[in-house]
Motif scaffolding. Structure first.
Motif, PDB file in Angstrom:
ATOM      1  N   GLU A  19      18.662  74.096   6.577  1.00 23.36           N
ATOM      2  CA  GLU A  19      17.103  74.179   7.086  1.00 23.36           C
ATOM      3  C   GLU A  19      17.917  76.002   6.162  1.00 23.36           C
ATOM      4  N   GLU A  20      18.828  76.246   5.916  1.00 26.84           N
ATOM      5  CA  GLU A  20      19.623  77.616   5.215  1.00 26.84           C
ATOM      6  C   GLU A  20      18.420  77.437   3.546  1.00 26.84           C
ATOM      7  N   GLU A  21      18.688  76.190   2.913  1.00 29.16           N
ATOM      8  CA  GLU A  21      18.582  75.658   2.050  1.00 29.16           C
ATOM      9  C   GLU A  21      17.376  74.995   1.696  1.00 29.16           C
ATOM     10  N   SER A  22      16.924  74.497   2.519  1.00 30.40           N
ATOM     11  CA  SER A  22      14.901  74.094   2.393  1.00 30.40           C
ATOM     12  C   SER A  22      15.165  72.196   2.246  1.00 30.40           C
ATOM     13  N   VAL A  23      16.096  72.096   2.608  1.00 31.14           N
ATOM     14  CA  VAL A  23      16.331  70.660   1.978  1.00 31.14           C
ATOM     15  C   VAL A  23      16.271  69.911   3.699  1.00 31.14           C
ATOM     16  N   VAL A  24      16.952  68.373   3.545  1.00 26.64           N
ATOM     17  CA  VAL A  24      16.291  67.270   4.297  1.00 26.64           C
ATOM     18  C   VAL A  24      17.453  66.468   3.777  1.00 26.64           C
ATOM     19  N   PHE A  25      18.222  66.531   4.886  1.00 23.58           N
ATOM     20  CA  PHE A  25      19.517  65.382   4.933  1.00 23.58           C
ATOM     21  C   PHE A  25      18.759  64.088   6.140  1.00 23.58           C
ATOM     22  N   THR A  26      19.544  62.487   5.546  1.00 26.90           N
ATOM     23  CA  THR A  26      19.246  62.174   6.636  1.00 26.90           C
ATOM     24  C   THR A  26      20.739  60.840   6.826  1.00 26.90           C
ATOM     25  N   LEU A  27      20.880  60.120   8.041  1.00 25.89           N
ATOM     26  CA  LEU A  27      21.748  59.474   8.292  1.00 25.89           C
ATOM     27  C   LEU A  27      21.603  57.840   8.712  1.00 25.89           C
ATOM     28  N   GLU A  28      22.055  57.703   7.813  1.00 24.33           N
ATOM     29  CA  GLU A  28      21.605  55.727   7.208  1.00 24.33           C
ATOM     30  C   GLU A  28      22.757  54.697   8.255  1.00 24.33           C
ATOM     31  N   ASN A  29      22.107  53.555   8.516  1.00 21.03           N
ATOM     32  CA  ASN A  29      22.635  52.517   9.559  1.00 21.03           C
ATOM     33  C   ASN A  29      23.479  51.710   8.402  1.00 21.03           C
ATOM     34  N   LEU A  30      24.558  51.332   8.533  1.00 18.43           N
ATOM     35  CA  LEU A  30      24.917  49.986   7.761  1.00 18.43           C
ATOM     36  C   LEU A  30      25.197  49.287   8.993  1.00 18.43           C
ATOM     37  N   ASN A  31      25.933  48.321   8.338  1.00 20.96           N
ATOM     38  CA  ASN A  31      26.218  46.849   8.997  1.00 20.96           C
ATOM     39  C   ASN A  31      28.181  46.953   9.073  1.00 20.96           C
ATOM     40  N   LEU A  32      27.960  46.311  10.286  1.00 25.80           N
ATOM     41  CA  LEU A  32      29.909  46.377  10.454  1.00 25.80           C
ATOM     42  C   LEU A  32      30.317  45.285   9.625  1.00 25.80           C
ATOM     43  N   LEU A  33      29.348  44.063   9.047  1.00 31.76           N
ATOM     44  CA  LEU A  33      30.012  43.099   8.356  1.00 31.76           C
ATOM     45  C   LEU A  33      30.344  43.357   6.980  1.00 31.76           C
ATOM     46  N   ASP A  34      29.995  44.259   6.104  1.00 26.04           N
ATOM     47  CA  ASP A  34      29.963  44.559   5.477  1.00 26.04           C
ATOM     48  C   ASP A  34      30.656  46.410   5.296  1.00 26.04           C
ATOM     49  N   HIS A  35      31.089  47.170   5.677  1.00 30.29           N
ATOM     50  CA  HIS A  35      31.451  48.426   6.615  1.00 30.29           C
ATOM     51  C   HIS A  35      32.232  48.646   7.948  1.00 30.29           C
ATOM     52  N   PRO A  36      33.134  47.258   7.587  1.00 30.93           N
ATOM     53  CA  PRO A  36      33.692  47.069   9.330  1.00 30.93           C
ATOM     54  C   PRO A  36      34.962  48.694  10.117  1.00 30.93           C
ATOM     55  N   GLY A  37      34.543  48.468  10.916  1.00 30.71           N
ATOM     56  CA  GLY A  37      34.631  49.981  10.956  1.00 30.71           C
ATOM     57  C   GLY A  37      33.993  51.066  11.234  1.00 30.71           C
ATOM     58  N   CYS A  38      32.885  50.889  10.951  1.00 28.69           N
ATOM     59  CA  CYS A  38      32.396  52.332  10.403  1.00 28.69           C
ATOM     60  C   CYS A  38      31.138  53.401  12.133  1.00 28.69           C
ATOM     61  N   PRO A  39      32.155  54.263  11.773  1.00 20.90           N
ATOM     62  CA  PRO A  39      31.354  54.909  13.306  1.00 20.90           C
ATOM     63  C   PRO A  39      30.113  55.629  12.919  1.00 20.90           C
ATOM     64  N   PHE A  40      29.311  55.157  14.401  1.00 19.65           N
ATOM     65  CA  PHE A  40      28.448  55.817  14.271  1.00 19.65           C
ATOM     66  C   PHE A  40      27.018  54.952  13.417  1.00 19.65           C
ATOM     67  N   GLY A  41      28.045  53.339  13.132  1.00 20.68           N
ATOM     68  CA  GLY A  41      26.916  52.728  11.964  1.00 20.68           C
ATOM     69  C   GLY A  41      25.890  51.603  12.558  1.00 20.68           C
ATOM     70  N   SER A  42      25.548  51.281  13.465  1.00 16.90           N
ATOM     71  CA  SER A  42      24.787  50.593  13.773  1.00 16.90           C
ATOM     72  C   SER A  42      23.320  51.152  14.290  1.00 16.90           C
ATOM     73  N   THR A  43      22.851  51.102  13.583  1.00 15.05           N
ATOM     74  CA  THR A  43      21.037  51.048  14.527  1.00 15.05           C
ATOM     75  C   THR A  43      20.403  51.536  15.424  1.00 15.05           C
ATOM     76  N   ALA A  44      21.655  51.238  16.388  1.00 12.86           N
ATOM     77  CA  ALA A  44      21.599  52.031  17.649  1.00 12.86           C
ATOM     78  C   ALA A  44      22.048  53.258  17.946  1.00 12.86           C
ATOM     79  N   ASP A  45      23.155  53.332  17.285  1.00 14.40           N
ATOM     80  CA  ASP A  45      23.840  54.817  16.852  1.00 14.40           C
ATOM     81  C   ASP A  45      22.957  55.211  15.552  1.00 14.40           C
ATOM     82  N   VAL A  46      22.702  55.369  14.978  1.00 21.53           N
ATOM     83  CA  VAL A  46      21.693  56.438  14.286  1.00 21.53           C
ATOM     84  C   VAL A  46      20.805  56.640  15.201  1.00 21.53           C
ATOM     85  N   LEU A  47      19.933  56.096  15.663  1.00 24.56           N
ATOM     86  CA  LEU A  47      19.000  56.190  16.142  1.00 24.56           C
ATOM     87  C   LEU A  47      18.751  57.216  17.304  1.00 24.56           C
TER      88      LEU A  47
END
Length: 259
Positions: A133-161
């Motif tokens: 908000e301070e810098e007038s930009v937008v961030f996104t949070l991306e989902n990742l699959n756990l086969l390619d990215h094992p152990g990634c917290p908050f990786g699933s589509t459900a968690d990101v949503l």
């Protein structure tokens, strides 16, 4: 035929034998936006001169969401990266639950995400939103699959949503990567519907192989029609390798998302 979406492609994954500024120029010539990963690897002066529409770029170089030290690292890194993003005119700055190392392996791996980690992640993302908000930009949070990215917290589509909808601030959107959703959950169209109010960008690649639409099992023509029917008009980025010739891969992508 119509083109309801803003189409883009990840320059990091195409024409791997060509310099980055050449790839960015070629995508721009083809009328496509450009996705990037880590900015320190490239000559920013050359990229800046192309005049490309950079749709998305990694919004950090290190850090993570769910612990104090990692959050401080993430905010410091994101603050630096915001300035690079603004210089290049990047539309969205992308985040993950934790930084990724060689081969996309999460640097900080957790098979179980605790309640305290959820609360800390929400706090960290609110701090990210304050920065945005301070810098007038937008961030996104991306989902990742756990086969390619094992152990990634908050990786699933459900968690990101769950995280993005709980924060529910315009400075934070979902980078809905349907390649990862296909591997992790499937049911792509219904996930698009669930995520729709918070989507900042949709990314695509076919499976198996992570190549262009039409090279694998996903019916991306049906996905494109469904996105259009539900009123999505935002960017769709091909974050995929080319199964053969990159130009033919991009033509297949454009064809799948032209209605």
């Amino acid at each position: 035929m119509s083109q309801p979406f803003q189409l883009a492609a990840c320059a990091e994954m195409l024409w791997l034998d060509k310099p980055m500024h050449w790839r960015v120029e070629r995508l721009t010539e083809m009328g496509l936006g450009v996705g990037l990963w880590n900015w320190p690897e490239w000559d920013l002066d050359k990229l800046d001169r192309v005049g490309a529409n950079f749709t998305i770029m990694n919004g950090y170089l290190e850090g993570r969401l769910a612990d104090d030290h990692g959050a401080d690292m993430l905010l410091k890194s994101a603050r630096e990266t915001v300035q690079i993003g603004k210089r290049l005119g990047v539309d969205r700055l992308n985040l993950h639950g934790t930084g990724l190392g060689d081969g996309g392996i999460p640097i900080w791996q957790h098979d179980t995400v605790t309640g305290n980690m959820w609360l800390k992640a929400q706090d960290t993302l609110n701090r990210i939103c304050d920065l945005a908000e301070e810098e007038s930009v937008v961030f996104t949070l991306e989902n990742l699959n756990l086969l390619d990215h094992p152990g990634c917290p908050f990786g699933s589509t459900a968690d990101v949503l769950a995280l993005v909808s709980a924060i529910d601030r315009p400075q934070l959107r979902i980078n809905l990567d349907l390649y990862h959703t296909q591997i992790g959950e499937g049911d792509l169209i219904r996930w698009c519907e669930k995520c729709l109010p918070w989507i900042g960008e949709v990314q695509v690649a076919d499976n198996p192989g992570r190549c262009e639409p039409g090279s694998g099992e996903v019916n991306y023509v049906a996905v494109a029609r469904a996105l259009n029917d539900m009123g999505y008009r935002g960017p769709v980025g091909m974050e995929a390798f080319a199964a053969g010739d990159p130009e033919e891969a991009l033509e297949a992508f454009q064809s799948a998302f032209t209605l």
